[in-house]
Design a protein around this motif. Structure first.
Motif: not given
Length: 120
Positions: A52-63
């Motif tokens: 449910g996260t936006s594409l702007l923060v999806w790298e941060s969500v993975l980390l």
């Protein structure tokens, strides 16, 4: 001549049997963790957070998901609780469809030879 011609058949058989035992053992381990984590609400909350996260923060969500997962492993070793493992794994699993949607949303003209400028 190949190396296989010089290898006795008994060695190959032992290697195949050892690989089979290893895969069976890994399958049992994976099934045990699957039965432990699947009913956990933390896994499903993590999937929703990861997806449910936006594409702007999806790298941060993975980390963040990987960090929570590793912290959960440490916490599980210390206390025997698997809530953070489920949350982190859920975030990583929920992140994977976001990767698919992000890659497929790129224009097909952006994929090509390096050094070529594309007119978008």
């Amino acid at each position: 001549m190949t190396d296989e011609a010089h290898t006795p058949p008994g060695v190959r058989t032992r290697v195949l049997l050892a690989a089979r035992r290893g895969l069976e053992r890994f399958g049992r381990w994976l099934a045990a963790w699957g039965r432990r984590l699947a009913p956990s609400p933390f896994l499903w909350v993590g999937v929703v957070l990861g997806f449910g996260t936006s594409l702007l923060v999806w790298e941060s969500v993975l980390l963040l998901g990987i960090a929570v997962w590793l912290l959960g492993v440490w916490f599980w070793k210390a206390r025997g609780r698997h809530m953070l493992i489920a949350l982190g794994l859920g975030m990583v699993l929920g992140w994977l469809p976001m990767l698919f949607f992000f890659v497929t949303s790129l224009p097909h003209t952006m994929i090509g030879l390096p050094g070529v400028e594309y007119d978008l």
